[in-house]
Motif scaffolding. Structure first.
Motif, PDB file in Angstrom:
ATOM      1  N   TYR A 325      35.264  -1.934  40.964  1.00  0.00           N
ATOM      2  CA  TYR A 325      36.690  -2.282  40.954  1.00  0.00           C
ATOM      3  C   TYR A 325      37.048  -3.094  39.716  1.00  0.00           C
ATOM      4  CZ  TYR A 325      37.885  -0.844  45.748  1.00  0.00           C
ATOM      5  OH  TYR A 325      38.162  -0.126  46.868  1.00  0.00           O
ATOM      6  N   MET A 326      36.203  -4.073  39.396  1.00  0.00           N
ATOM      7  CA  MET A 326      36.490  -4.941  38.243  1.00  0.00           C
ATOM      8  C   MET A 326      36.526  -4.144  36.951  1.00  0.00           C
ATOM      9  SD  MET A 326      34.036  -8.141  39.282  1.00  0.00           S
ATOM     10  CE  MET A 326      33.781  -8.500  41.011  1.00  0.00           C
ATOM     11  N   PHE A 327      35.625  -3.184  36.819  1.00  0.00           N
ATOM     12  CA  PHE A 327      35.617  -2.362  35.604  1.00  0.00           C
ATOM     13  C   PHE A 327      36.803  -1.403  35.575  1.00  0.00           C
ATOM     14  CE2 PHE A 327      31.088  -3.570  35.205  1.00  0.00           C
ATOM     15  CZ  PHE A 327      31.104  -3.952  33.883  1.00  0.00           C
ATOM     16  N   MET A 328      37.208  -0.915  36.739  1.00  0.00           N
ATOM     17  CA  MET A 328      38.400  -0.069  36.780  1.00  0.00           C
ATOM     18  C   MET A 328      39.598  -0.823  36.215  1.00  0.00           C
ATOM     19  SD  MET A 328      38.522   2.195  40.271  1.00  0.00           S
ATOM     20  CE  MET A 328      37.995   0.984  41.465  1.00  0.00           C
ATOM     21  N   ALA A 329      39.744  -2.082  36.631  1.00  0.00           N
ATOM     22  CA  ALA A 329      40.875  -2.878  36.147  1.00  0.00           C
ATOM     23  C   ALA A 329      40.789  -3.111  34.646  1.00  0.00           C
ATOM     24  CB  ALA A 329      40.916  -4.212  36.891  1.00  0.00           C
ATOM     25  N   ALA A 330      39.601  -3.455  34.163  1.00  0.00           N
ATOM     26  CA  ALA A 330      39.434  -3.680  32.724  1.00  0.00           C
ATOM     27  C   ALA A 330      39.726  -2.407  31.944  1.00  0.00           C
ATOM     28  CB  ALA A 330      38.020  -4.175  32.434  1.00  0.00           C
ATOM     29  N   GLY A 331      39.398  -1.259  32.513  1.00  0.00           N
ATOM     30  CA  GLY A 331      39.608   0.005  31.819  1.00  0.00           C
ATOM     31  C   GLY A 331      41.065   0.356  31.607  1.00  0.00           C
ATOM     32  N   ILE A 332      41.965  -0.193  32.430  1.00  0.00           N
ATOM     33  CA  ILE A 332      43.400   0.088  32.235  1.00  0.00           C
ATOM     34  C   ILE A 332      44.121  -1.161  31.717  1.00  0.00           C
ATOM     35  CG2 ILE A 332      43.624   2.077  33.756  1.00  0.00           C
ATOM     36  CD1 ILE A 332      44.715  -1.183  35.149  1.00  0.00           C
ATOM     37  N   SER A 333      43.344  -2.033  31.058  1.00  0.00           N
ATOM     38  CA  SER A 333      43.865  -3.229  30.370  1.00  0.00           C
ATOM     39  C   SER A 333      44.362  -4.325  31.308  1.00  0.00           C
ATOM     40  CB  SER A 333      44.995  -2.862  29.391  1.00  0.00           C
ATOM     41  OG  SER A 333      44.516  -1.972  28.401  1.00  0.00           O
ATOM     42  N   ALA A 334      44.051  -4.226  32.606  1.00  0.00           N
ATOM     43  CA  ALA A 334      44.424  -5.286  33.551  1.00  0.00           C
ATOM     44  C   ALA A 334      43.285  -6.311  33.606  1.00  0.00           C
ATOM     45  CB  ALA A 334      44.706  -4.701  34.930  1.00  0.00           C
ATOM     46  N   TYR A 335      43.020  -6.927  32.466  1.00  0.00           N
ATOM     47  CA  TYR A 335      41.883  -7.837  32.359  1.00  0.00           C
ATOM     48  C   TYR A 335      42.048  -9.058  33.268  1.00  0.00           C
ATOM     49  CZ  TYR A 335      41.381  -5.038  28.116  1.00  0.00           C
ATOM     50  OH  TYR A 335      41.285  -3.997  27.227  1.00  0.00           O
ATOM     51  N   GLY A 336      43.284  -9.538  33.413  1.00  0.00           N
ATOM     52  CA  GLY A 336      43.527 -10.670  34.301  1.00  0.00           C
ATOM     53  C   GLY A 336      43.191 -10.337  35.739  1.00  0.00           C
ATOM     54  N   ALA A 337      43.520  -9.107  36.180  1.00  0.00           N
ATOM     55  CA  ALA A 337      43.194  -8.675  37.536  1.00  0.00           C
ATOM     56  C   ALA A 337      41.686  -8.555  37.709  1.00  0.00           C
ATOM     57  CB  ALA A 337      43.873  -7.336  37.836  1.00  0.00           C
ATOM     58  N   SER A 338      41.007  -8.093  36.666  1.00  0.00           N
ATOM     59  CA  SER A 338      39.554  -7.982  36.709  1.00  0.00           C
ATOM     60  C   SER A 338      38.915  -9.358  36.905  1.00  0.00           C
ATOM     61  CB  SER A 338      39.044  -7.340  35.414  1.00  0.00           C
ATOM     62  OG  SER A 338      37.653  -7.178  35.437  1.00  0.00           O
ATOM     63  N   MET A 339      39.375 -10.340  36.143  1.00  0.00           N
ATOM     64  CA  MET A 339      38.841 -11.693  36.271  1.00  0.00           C
ATOM     65  C   MET A 339      39.258 -12.341  37.591  1.00  0.00           C
ATOM     66  SD  MET A 339      36.875 -12.300  33.774  1.00  0.00           S
ATOM     67  CE  MET A 339      36.637 -14.031  34.129  1.00  0.00           C
ATOM     68  N   PHE A 340      40.433 -12.005  38.080  1.00  0.00           N
ATOM     69  CA  PHE A 340      40.896 -12.528  39.369  1.00  0.00           C
ATOM     70  C   PHE A 340      39.980 -12.050  40.488  1.00  0.00           C
ATOM     71  CE2 PHE A 340      44.676 -12.589  42.531  1.00  0.00           C
ATOM     72  CZ  PHE A 340      44.298 -13.846  42.986  1.00  0.00           C
ATOM     73  N   HIS A 341      39.666 -10.764  40.484  1.00  0.00           N
ATOM     74  CA  HIS A 341      38.777 -10.232  41.522  1.00  0.00           C
ATOM     75  C   HIS A 341      37.359 -10.777  41.348  1.00  0.00           C
ATOM     76  CE1 HIS A 341      37.976  -7.705  44.893  1.00  0.00           C
ATOM     77  NE2 HIS A 341      37.094  -6.957  44.263  1.00  0.00           N
ATOM     78  N   LEU A 342      36.935 -10.964  40.103  1.00  0.00           N
ATOM     79  CA  LEU A 342      35.621 -11.572  39.862  1.00  0.00           C
ATOM     80  C   LEU A 342      35.549 -12.964  40.507  1.00  0.00           C
ATOM     81  CD1 LEU A 342      33.726 -11.683  36.463  1.00  0.00           C
ATOM     82  CD2 LEU A 342      34.009 -13.752  37.800  1.00  0.00           C
ATOM     83  N   THR A 343      36.622 -13.737  40.362  1.00  0.00           N
ATOM     84  CA  THR A 343      36.628 -15.108  40.868  1.00  0.00           C
ATOM     85  C   THR A 343      36.655 -15.150  42.387  1.00  0.00           C
ATOM     86  OG1 THR A 343      37.793 -15.826  38.867  1.00  0.00           O
ATOM     87  CG2 THR A 343      37.840 -17.313  40.752  1.00  0.00           C
ATOM     88  N   THR A 344      37.569 -14.416  43.004  1.00  0.00           N
ATOM     89  CA  THR A 344      37.631 -14.432  44.475  1.00  0.00           C
ATOM     90  C   THR A 344      36.376 -13.822  45.079  1.00  0.00           C
ATOM     91  OG1 THR A 344      38.811 -12.299  44.539  1.00  0.00           O
ATOM     92  CG2 THR A 344      40.151 -14.305  44.461  1.00  0.00           C
ATOM     93  N   HIS A 345      35.884 -12.763  44.448  1.00  0.00           N
ATOM     94  CA  HIS A 345      34.667 -12.101  44.921  1.00  0.00           C
ATOM     95  C   HIS A 345      33.484 -13.061  44.908  1.00  0.00           C
ATOM     96  CE1 HIS A 345      30.955  -9.705  44.133  1.00  0.00           C
ATOM     97  NE2 HIS A 345      31.441  -8.958  45.100  1.00  0.00           N
ATOM     98  N   ALA A 346      33.443 -13.959  43.926  1.00  0.00           N
ATOM     99  CA  ALA A 346      32.341 -14.912  43.839  1.00  0.00           C
ATOM    100  C   ALA A 346      32.262 -15.760  45.101  1.00  0.00           C
ATOM    101  CB  ALA A 346      32.514 -15.805  42.612  1.00  0.00           C
ATOM    102  N   PHE A 347      33.398 -16.188  45.628  1.00  0.00           N
ATOM    103  CA  PHE A 347      33.409 -17.031  46.819  1.00  0.00           C
ATOM    104  C   PHE A 347      32.939 -16.257  48.051  1.00  0.00           C
ATOM    105  CE2 PHE A 347      36.673 -19.240  44.209  1.00  0.00           C
ATOM    106  CZ  PHE A 347      36.065 -20.483  44.156  1.00  0.00           C
ATOM    107  N   PHE A 348      33.593 -15.132  48.332  1.00  0.00           N
ATOM    108  CA  PHE A 348      33.263 -14.483  49.605  1.00  0.00           C
ATOM    109  C   PHE A 348      31.949 -13.712  49.555  1.00  0.00           C
ATOM    110  CE2 PHE A 348      36.584 -11.506  47.847  1.00  0.00           C
ATOM    111  CZ  PHE A 348      35.820 -10.366  47.698  1.00  0.00           C
ATOM    112  N   LYS A 349      31.545 -13.262  48.373  1.00  0.00           N
ATOM    113  CA  LYS A 349      30.276 -12.540  48.329  1.00  0.00           C
ATOM    114  C   LYS A 349      29.096 -13.499  48.378  1.00  0.00           C
ATOM    115  CE  LYS A 349      29.998  -8.938  48.554  1.00  0.00           C
ATOM    116  NZ  LYS A 349      30.105  -7.838  47.615  1.00  0.00           N
ATOM    117  N   ALA A 350      29.197 -14.652  47.698  1.00  0.00           N
ATOM    118  CA  ALA A 350      28.151 -15.666  47.831  1.00  0.00           C
ATOM    119  C   ALA A 350      28.042 -16.108  49.285  1.00  0.00           C
ATOM    120  CB  ALA A 350      28.451 -16.859  46.928  1.00  0.00           C
ATOM    121  N   MET A 351      29.192 -16.255  49.931  1.00  0.00           N
ATOM    122  CA  MET A 351      29.203 -16.663  51.331  1.00  0.00           C
ATOM    123  C   MET A 351      28.553 -15.598  52.223  1.00  0.00           C
ATOM    124  SD  MET A 351      32.470 -17.871  53.564  1.00  0.00           S
ATOM    125  CE  MET A 351      33.191 -16.248  53.548  1.00  0.00           C
TER     126      MET A 351
END
Length: 645
Positions: A325-351
């Motif tokens: 998903y994160m790479f899909m967002a980066a591929g269409i220039s939605a870099y902020g969305a990619s980093m947003f999902h990276l950040t939220t994903h870090a919390f719930f996936k670590a959990m």
């Protein structure tokens, strides 16, 4: 700010050195305290930097020293502080701190606690060096350091053959990607004469039509560099084709799985792609490739996760899918969305990983979900944690994943790019599968009748507080981080927040267009998630015979997914066995027959044969010695006469 930066980056290194070199002095408890305390210092410093740089926009680049200087090739060692790097600093240090504290409880029976805590801190240091690098070479140093540290952590229980094999596999697969990364660095240096991000990005607009000769062909230079660098990201972030190391990495202790698969190693590739946004904006074909690979990875991993029975492997494939998903967002220039999902994903996936560790801890190291069931009454705190994590992962309102995944999918549709809109459809399918396998895990583990050994089930108990407190703090992030960060990462404050850290051409601003899509585009991801949850309840709660029936009726499909699309078998046939065959030929025919045969072994045989002949002359009979003397005399005279003539 300089002091904060040094504390944030180098505190984990100090902890790693103290725990690694002074274990007999500090003992187990001392090593745990030192590494956790210094990790806490790094986390506090990173949080303050996030406020200064991310919220107050006080960017800086801190030079430390000249690393290497050869002719015009000048590489300085420094710390780059912009919004992108401080976001990663905050996320990495927080998740790593939670993992360090959790490990105190999870690893308390292990015999090598100082070594484990040292490896965790060393891994964190290399990741921090990677995300604060002001140039490609220092990034590569952190990149390789993370690879080495992951090898040590995955193979921590080295006495297990499976752990050693998994560590080697991760190391080798990542080396394949790293070759592409190195070639990409060489390409950029050849184009710009520098590896500093600032110098490269400043000259980007002047190289939009440049070509580069590679393998005898002329390529668009920026596209070639982008694709080569993306190959490196594919290896580190386990994208389709270079993903096979990720599930096997589960052989490491569970805290390692959380650290590697949540906010650190696997997100390094996403971070690198976003960091290179000024390059990718002028390489549209490369961005399309990134989108397609991300979409295929998201779908592939989600389908495989639906059939796995190891609780950690299900979550590992989930990570692989979310990275897509994160790479899909980066591929269409939605870099902020990619980093947003990276950040939220870090919390719930670590959990989720640490929650799975709590389950495994309660089940006496059992990981097979088919041997679990009925645990919700026995470990209620862990049950609640897993619920929160799955709700966030499935994108259910109003948990963190709902905000990040939805805006990401909306940007895909709003991109007006056929590749992006194709990725949206794939992303919706993957969202449904994500909710399905998440609730499959929840229902098989916590509901129904217990299927485990009676002795094991009689000893099931809740994890200690030192393990539950980090889970609780991560749960706060899994619930609130999406709503709190939305405005900064992808909302109205998007441009001011990211500043110069992210570059998007006006024509490619899909993130802005995402806020104006139709209502059905916004509702579809939630509907898909709810549908996946309902399907899981039908199959694993109400009609429990249905999974077995479907597996029998669609046996080829089931086996295809159960065996992970046969990638391991394919690589075994295409790469491993031919390599072993070639190695065997070179060993037997090349090394033993030719090199050893004509070299040391051949000389030894000649010496043995010659000594055998000479030994025969040492018979002890006088006439033998006289005969030898006469032969020598005749030979000497003959040589003398020949020289005179």
């Amino acid at each position: 700010m300089t002091v904060l930066a040094l504390l944030a980056v180098f505190s984990p290194l100090l902890g790693a050195l103290l725990a690694g070199f002074l274990p007999t002095i500090l003992k187990d408890k001392g090593c745990e305290f030192v590494t956790c305390a210094l990790m806490g210092v790094a986390c506090v410093a990173a949080t303050l930097l996030f406020v200064d740089v991310g919220l107050n926009h006080q960017t800086a680049q801190i030079p430390l020293f000249t690393w290497m200087k050869v002719g015009t090739f000048d590489v300085a060692w420094g710390i780059q502080l912009d919004t992108l790097s401080v976001v990663m600093l905050a996320v990495v240090t927080f998740v790593s701190l939670m993992v360090h504290v959790y490990s105190v409880g999870y690893m308390h029976h292990d015999n090598s606690i100082p070594r484990f805590m040292s490896y965790l801190s060393l891994f964190t240091f290399f990741m921090l060096m990677l995300v604060t690098s002001p140039n490609l070479v220092q990034m590569f140093f952190g990149w390789e350091g993370v690879g080495v540290a992951s090898y040590l952590l995955i193979g921590f229980w080295y006495e297990r053959p499976s752990a050693g094999a998994a560590a080697i596999k991760a190391f080798l697969v990542n080396r394949v990607g790293d070759i592409g990364f190195a070639l990409g660095i060489f390409t950029l240096f050849a184009l710009f004469g520098s590896v500093e991000f600032g110098s490269v990005f400043e000259g980007m607009s002047g190289k939009t039509t440049a070509t580069f000769s590679f393998l005898g062909y002329e390529f668009h230079a920026l596209t070639l560099a982008s694709l080569l660098l993306f190959i490196g990201a594919m290896g580190k972030s386990a994208q389709l084709g270079l993903h096979t190391w990720l599930p096997d990495a589960m052989e490491g202790p569970t805290p390692v799985s959380a650290l590697i698969h949540a906010a650190t190693m696997v997100t390094a590739g996403v971070f690198m792609v976003v960091r290179l946004s000024p390059l990718l904006e002028y390489a549209p074909f490369a961005r399309d490739v990134i989108t397609v690979v991300g979409a295929l990875t998201a779908l592939f991993a989600a389908t495989v996760a639906c059939t796995q029975n190891d609780i950690k492997r299900v979550i590992a494939y989930s990570t692989c899918s979310q990275l897509g998903y994160m790479f899909m967002a980066a591929g269409i220039s939605a870099y902020g969305a990619s980093m947003f999902h990276l950040t939220t994903h870090a919390f719930f996936k670590a959990m989720l990983f640490l929650g799975a560790g709590s389950v495994i801890h309660a089940m006496s190291d059992e990981q097979d979900m088919r041997k679990m069931g009925g645990l919700w009454k026995l470990i209620p705190a862990t049950y609640i944690i897993m619920w929160i994590g799955n709700l966030a992962l499935a994108g259910i309102p109003f948990f963190a994943g709902y905000y990040s995944k939805d805006v990401l999918l909306e940007a895909l549709w709003a991109s007006n790019n056929p590749v992006g809109q194709m990725a949206y459809v794939v992303g919706i399918a993957a969202a449904c599968l994500t909710a399905f396998y998440s609730w499959r895990l929840l229902l098989m583990t916590f509901h129904g009748k217990p299927h485990g050994d009676e002795i094991v089930m009689s000893h099931v108990h809740e994890s200690p507080s030192v393990m539950l407190i980090p889970l609780g703090l991560l749960a706060v992030g899994a619930i609130f981080s999406g709503a709190l960060l939305y405005g900064y990462f992808v909302g109205e404050g998007y441009g001011a927040f990211w500043g110069n850290a992210i570059f998007v051409l006006p024509a490619n601003n899909s993130l802005e267009a995402a806020h104006h899509v139709e209502s059905w585009v916004k509702l579809t991801p939630t509907i898909a998630g709810v549908a996946g949850i309902i399907l899981a309840y039908v199959m694993y709660q109400f009609v429990k015979s249905l999974p077995q029936i479907l597996a029998s009726v669609f046996k080829p499909v089931y086996n295809f997914l159960l065996n992970k699309w046969y990638f391991d078998e394919l690589y075994e046939a295409v790469f491993v066995k031919p390599s072993l065959w070639i190695g065997k030929i070179l060993w037997l025919e090349g090394d033993k027959a030719i090199i050893d045969g004509l070299g040391p072994d051949g000389m030894a045989k000649i010496s043995m044969a010659g000594s055998g002949v000479l030994c025969r002359l040492q018979s002890g009979y006088l006439y033998h010695y006289a005969f030898a003397m006469i032969l020598g005399l005749v030979g000497f005279i003959g040589w003398f006469v020949w020289k005179i003539i």
